[in-house]
Design a protein around this motif. Structure first.
Motif, mmCIF file in Angstrom:
data_model
loop_
_atom_site.group_PDB
_atom_site.id
_atom_site.type_symbol
_atom_site.label_atom_id
_atom_site.label_comp_id
_atom_site.label_asym_id
_atom_site.label_seq_id
_atom_site.Cartn_x
_atom_site.Cartn_y
_atom_site.Cartn_z
ATOM 1 N N GLU A 140 -59.657 51.884 18.254
ATOM 2 C CA GLU A 140 -58.545 50.933 18.212
ATOM 3 C C GLU A 140 -57.270 51.577 18.742
ATOM 4 O O GLU A 140 -56.483 50.927 19.449
ATOM 5 C CB GLU A 140 -58.346 50.409 16.787
ATOM 6 N N GLU A 141 -57.070 52.846 18.430
ATOM 7 C CA GLU A 141 -55.882 53.535 18.924
ATOM 8 C C GLU A 141 -55.994 53.846 20.416
ATOM 9 O O GLU A 141 -54.999 53.778 21.143
ATOM 10 C CB GLU A 141 -55.634 54.817 18.131
ATOM 11 N N GLY A 180 -51.823 57.830 16.872
ATOM 12 C CA GLY A 180 -51.885 56.728 17.827
ATOM 13 C C GLY A 180 -50.552 56.018 17.944
ATOM 14 O O GLY A 180 -50.186 55.515 19.015
ATOM 15 N N LYS A 181 -49.813 56.005 16.860
ATOM 16 C CA LYS A 181 -48.499 55.353 16.846
ATOM 17 C C LYS A 181 -47.376 56.297 17.283
ATOM 18 O O LYS A 181 -46.455 55.880 17.978
ATOM 19 C CB LYS A 181 -48.202 54.824 15.445
ATOM 20 N N TYR A 239 -59.920 57.460 29.306
ATOM 21 C CA TYR A 239 -60.261 56.186 28.654
ATOM 22 C C TYR A 239 -61.494 55.601 29.342
ATOM 23 O O TYR A 239 -61.411 55.072 30.446
ATOM 24 C CB TYR A 239 -59.071 55.239 28.752
ATOM 25 N N ARG A 243 -54.759 57.079 13.234
ATOM 26 C CA ARG A 243 -53.823 55.960 13.370
ATOM 27 C C ARG A 243 -52.379 56.465 13.427
ATOM 28 O O ARG A 243 -51.543 55.902 14.138
ATOM 29 C CB ARG A 243 -54.007 54.993 12.208
ATOM 30 N N ASP A 280 -57.662 51.994 22.564
ATOM 31 C CA ASP A 280 -57.463 50.701 23.213
ATOM 32 C C ASP A 280 -55.979 50.344 23.272
ATOM 33 O O ASP A 280 -55.480 49.866 24.297
ATOM 34 C CB ASP A 280 -58.212 49.597 22.458
ATOM 35 N N ARG A 281 -55.292 50.586 22.180
ATOM 36 C CA ARG A 281 -53.879 50.221 22.099
ATOM 37 C C ARG A 281 -53.020 51.076 23.035
ATOM 38 O O ARG A 281 -51.967 50.636 23.502
ATOM 39 C CB ARG A 281 -53.394 50.377 20.649
ATOM 40 N N ASN A 282 -53.484 52.281 23.302
ATOM 41 C CA ASN A 282 -52.719 53.207 24.142
ATOM 42 C C ASN A 282 -53.389 53.456 25.490
ATOM 43 O O ASN A 282 -53.146 54.475 26.142
ATOM 44 C CB ASN A 282 -52.547 54.539 23.414
#
Length: 272
Positions: A66-67, A125-126, A81, A122, A69-71
């Motif tokens: 999820e991280e 990732g942020k 990726y 997470r 994908d988000r980045n």
């Protein structure tokens, strides 16, 4: 990171992949030689143990992917990726459904160390997406390297047929594991890091291994508690004490409920 690890990284040249291998060497050996990992490689795994493995892996990969994908457009993430080739979440979901049924999401439980691992993924990732590179490298290339071997061990140990229940170990999007790993390393080595960020990435790679060792330790504690329970059934005081311990920990409730005797969370055979 201590000075010894820093020197190890310096002595391997400028390639990030080689530096990661150098600084994680000690942690790598420790992880390979935990009782849990050694037992898995010997084929000493039961269906109950494997189901807990899948539960933990699902939580870890859910956070990681999820991280990623988000980045996906981040300059440090984009080169490494490869969702079509590497993503594990869908396969893990199918494996869990095979063992737990359609309502598997309501039935899985993972130990606290796994939650801490996912929380770290997470967090970076942020705040620092470039550090995801260290986790993606250690997880994906480890599983890709050991996937075929561990898949066969699992299939034989559990008496599974075809690929049912072991899709996690299959990488249909990768035609040649060796060539793909070369491509992955090349892409990762092309990422431009400042000296500080490179050091942070190396530290994070060490931390990735430490998280996995923590998971091993957490599962070993679960083993010790269940063994104590089974050998001391006649002791009412011990039974009451265990009851209190398990009532305070969902992960330990799961262990007692399914009769865990051994569990492991693998990172392939750690061959990058």
């Amino acid at each position: 990171m201590d000075s010894t690890k820093s020197k190890a990284a310096e002595n391997t040249g400028s390639d990030l992949s080689e530096q990661i291998k150098a600084v994680t060497k000690d942690s790598h050996v420790r992880a390979e030689n935990t009782q849990l990992m050694l037992s898995y490689q010997k084929g000493q795994i039961t269906q109950t143990q494997y189901k807990l493995l899948l539960c933990s892996l699902y939580e870890i990969y859910r956070a990681l992917e999820e991280e990623l994908d988000r980045n996906a457009d981040h300059p440090a993430v984009q080169p490494i990726y490869f969702p079509q080739e590497l993503a594990r979440l869908e396969a893990l979901g199918q494996d869990l459904e095979h063992f737990f049924g359609p309502q598997w999401r309501k039935r899985i439980t993972v130990p606290a160390a796994t939650h801490r691992y996912a929380q770290r993924l997470r967090e970076i990732g942020k705040s620092s997406p470039e550090l995801l590179v260290a986790h993606a490298y250690t997880r994906y290339l480890g599983d890709l390297s050991g996937g075929q071997v561990l898949g066969k061990i699992t299939q034989k140990s559990l008496g599974l047929t075809g690929n049912k229940g072991i899709l996690f170990f299959s990488f249909p999007g990768v035609t040649s594991a060796n060539r793909f790993k070369q491509l992955y390393r090349s892409r990762m080595n092309s990422i431009e890091f400042t000296e500080q960020k490179r050091q942070e990435a190396l530290d994070e790679a060490v931390r990735a291994f430490e998280f996995n060792i923590d998971v091993f330790d957490d599962l070993q504690k679960m083993l010790s508690i269940t063994e104590e329970a089974s050998s001391d059934k006649g002791n009412e005081a011990a039974s009451q004490s265990l009851s209190k311990t398990f009532s305070s920990s969902p992960a330990l409730q799961f262990a007692l409920g399914v009769g865990i005797t051994l569990a492991t969370v693998g990172m392939g055979v750690y061959a990058f």
